[in-house]
Design an enzyme around this catalytic site. Sequence first.
Site, mmCIF file in Angstrom:
data_model
loop_
_atom_site.group_PDB
_atom_site.id
_atom_site.type_symbol
_atom_site.label_atom_id
_atom_site.label_comp_id
_atom_site.label_asym_id
_atom_site.label_seq_id
_atom_site.Cartn_x
_atom_site.Cartn_y
_atom_site.Cartn_z
ATOM 1 C CD GLU A 144 7.674 60.377 119.382
ATOM 2 O OE1 GLU A 144 8.129 59.770 119.781
ATOM 3 O OE2 GLU A 144 8.278 61.856 119.307
ATOM 4 C CD GLU A 153 12.820 55.017 120.801
ATOM 5 O OE1 GLU A 153 11.703 55.415 120.613
ATOM 6 O OE2 GLU A 153 13.227 55.635 120.738
HETATM 7 N N1 SAH Z 1 5.408 62.297 124.658
HETATM 8 C C1 SAH Z 1 7.092 63.140 124.594
HETATM 9 C C2 SAH Z 1 8.118 62.121 124.589
HETATM 10 C C3 SAH Z 1 8.133 60.972 123.474
HETATM 11 S S1 SAH Z 1 9.689 60.191 123.915
HETATM 12 C C4 SAH Z 1 7.063 63.890 123.427
HETATM 13 O O1 SAH Z 1 6.472 63.493 122.274
HETATM 14 O O2 SAH Z 1 7.689 64.811 123.129
HETATM 15 C C5 SAH Z 1 9.446 58.770 124.710
HETATM 16 C C6 SAH Z 1 9.410 58.690 125.734
HETATM 17 O O3 SAH Z 1 8.231 56.966 126.373
HETATM 18 C C7 SAH Z 1 10.905 58.304 126.259
HETATM 19 O O4 SAH Z 1 10.928 59.199 127.671
HETATM 20 C C8 SAH Z 1 10.361 56.805 126.545
HETATM 21 O O5 SAH Z 1 11.120 56.779 127.931
HETATM 22 C C9 SAH Z 1 8.874 56.663 127.281
HETATM 23 N N2 SAH Z 1 8.643 55.006 127.083
HETATM 24 C C10 SAH Z 1 8.781 54.207 126.300
HETATM 25 N N3 SAH Z 1 7.810 53.049 126.247
HETATM 26 C C11 SAH Z 1 7.500 52.979 127.230
HETATM 27 C C12 SAH Z 1 6.424 52.596 128.399
HETATM 28 N N4 SAH Z 1 6.345 51.253 127.742
HETATM 29 N N5 SAH Z 1 6.135 53.410 129.801
HETATM 30 C C13 SAH Z 1 6.354 54.388 129.837
HETATM 31 N N6 SAH Z 1 7.361 55.345 129.138
HETATM 32 C C14 SAH Z 1 7.982 54.670 127.943
#
Ligand code: SAH
Length: 690
Positions: A144, A153
């Site tokens: 996500e 993002e």
């Molecule tokens: N999966 C959770 C949070 C989603 S928010 C949910 O669905 O509730 C997205 C998260 O991904 C954030 O905490 C961000 O720090 C992390 N993130 C984004 N890109 C990333 C990457 N390439 N590798 C590791 N973490 C990542």
Amino acid sequence: MKTFCGRANPTTGSMEWLEEAEDYDYHQEIARSRYADMLHDKDRNVKYYEGIRAAVSRVKERGEKAIVLDIGTGTGLLSMMAASAGADFCYAIEVFKPMANAAVKIVEKNGFSDKIKVINKHSTEVTVGPDGDMECRANILVTELFDTELIGEGALPTYEHAHKYLVQEGCEAVPHRATVYVQLVESKRMWSWNKLFPIHVEAEDGEKMIVPPSEMENCPGVPSVCDIQLNQMPSSDFTTLSEVVTMFSVDFSKPVQSASTCYRVQLEPVKSGKAQIVLSWWDIDMDPSGMINCSMAPYWVKPTSTLQWRDHWMQCVYFLPNEEPVLQGEKVCLTACRDEYSVWYKLQKAREEENKGAVRVESPVCRCHAHLLWNRPRFGELNDQTRTRQYIKALRKVLNTESVCLCISDGSLLPVLAHCLGAKQVQYLFLVFRSVQCSLAYSSHLFKANHLEDKIKVIEARPELLKPSHFEDKKISVLVGEPFFNTSLLPWHNLYFWYARTAVTSHLTSSVTVLPQSASLHMMVVEFQDLWRIRSPCGICEGFDVQTMDDMIQDSLNFRESKEAEPHPLWEYPCKSLSDPQEVLTFDFTKTVPQHCLSAEGSVNLLRKGRSHGAVLWMEYHLDADISISTGLIQISNEKGNCEWNPHCKQAVYFFSSVIESETLSDPGAITYAISFDTKTGEIAMDFKL
Ligand code: SAH
């Protein structure tokens, strides 16, 4: 390790780098994060869970072990869903350390420690192999990583890498695909966020017009996304010129390419009009069948389904480089270009398009400088004719043939207005800008377009460094400001005008007119329709205990002891007033900034039953005794207390630490407040009690 945080000092107007403790950054990040909003997004959570269950069973049906890769695990939610759905093992990747730590705790608390391995790394750093982070490649990819623009993002490069190195060929992906939709519209309101409209000025010697510089006409602007709560835009504010069409889609179960590219669609306008705006949103199919769909479509597209309110995903407004007349039934070609992180649009006549080869993928660059100087709400504010008329009315009263006028505001049109109101009357106009570079470039275009090059002098100096020679040894008789400054975050940061006024005191005549003459801070207690969710604890999410996250957010909010107000554009976030609006502080611009703090204590009566989520604060500027401009409340529109807010400004929202229910009280009661403006720092501290 020390962290340095850039912040504009509201008393000097300059950027300062403050040394903060190591944990400052992450407290800010967590306190203001969207994690709570995501956990409250029931529609999203339910559909992810369904999609994950379906993917795990497909893999199991093939007789394979279900090995899950969850990129960006946050609280660990999606990995816990996978483990509950029967996955054999989950690798939960999270780059943000405090979140990775929280995920470890949450996973443990929910009893999944043996099934979920949290890895605190960026996914592109993750290794696979006997000694690696992951023992083997995964066959289920759960993520996500989307923002309102879908790709902002970094979802695409992350997927591209994951398919190359971290997952098996033919893996199941949840979501399975994303689709981006567009609709072409005409909207004076939204177009006013992108171009400066001509301004009509009724002067004594006839009607005059301030025209935007020609450089602006075809300027593509900046590629930063304009994301808004489109569901708050009334249908009377735009006309749809096309049906909703699919612009492009991404299949996440196959290798993904992040390299820049273009997509084209033919549109047949359903109406003739001026194509100005592309509205866009996306949906995600959680499984290949498309049966589990989570959509950001606005109200007029899906009128029957109940809309899930969410703030972490909204809708996008894209501005075409220039407005294009289209005729009903006469096909046009819409091109979406994207790089790794952003999208932009072009519109061509279908025939024009045939003659041309491939459209170049070139990220838009603002050539007119206005898009660098003004953000979208600021464009809207400057194009607000009602507001402009107020300034004209007030300026006309104070300017005369002897006036020496100084304007202090960023990217302001006041000097041009003042000049139009009677060039004969105003001897000199001076400007002091803080964002000097683009201000200079833009104002030179604007002045040229309006033949004002030698009429308005732009001064490149900070107010405290101004010398009599800057004003050709004349004293200022009229000091004006909107006031507006680009670096202001909260409404009272524009009080920098007061500090600047204080700094230039020695250059003012003893009978100087200051416009606005004063400002006042207003406050009102409100019940939000939805915005309360972003600060409300979640507790249990889809059966998983995420209280650790709630505690962590609370901890970060308390980090500075005194909680702070935060800026929100309330036209996007409906609320109802529970108290009368109240004036709490006044700032007298005819005098200099005093040494002592300005404080107010008192109480507000709750007039309506409801849930007091917090207080909203805003500034009103009194241009003179009769003319005021509100940057907050415009009116309370009905007996239910629904509020109408200034659509160009952000208001300050102070969330109460606990919601006060007046539903249960026979007498709704009162809330006491203590608010104080620290003249040394330019900040406002506040406290509320039931
Ligand atoms: N999966 C959770 C949070 C989603 S928010 C949910 O669905 O509730 C997205 C998260 O991904 C954030 O905490 C961000 O720090 C992390 N993130 C984004 N890109 C990333 C990457 N390439 N590798 C590791 N973490 C990542």
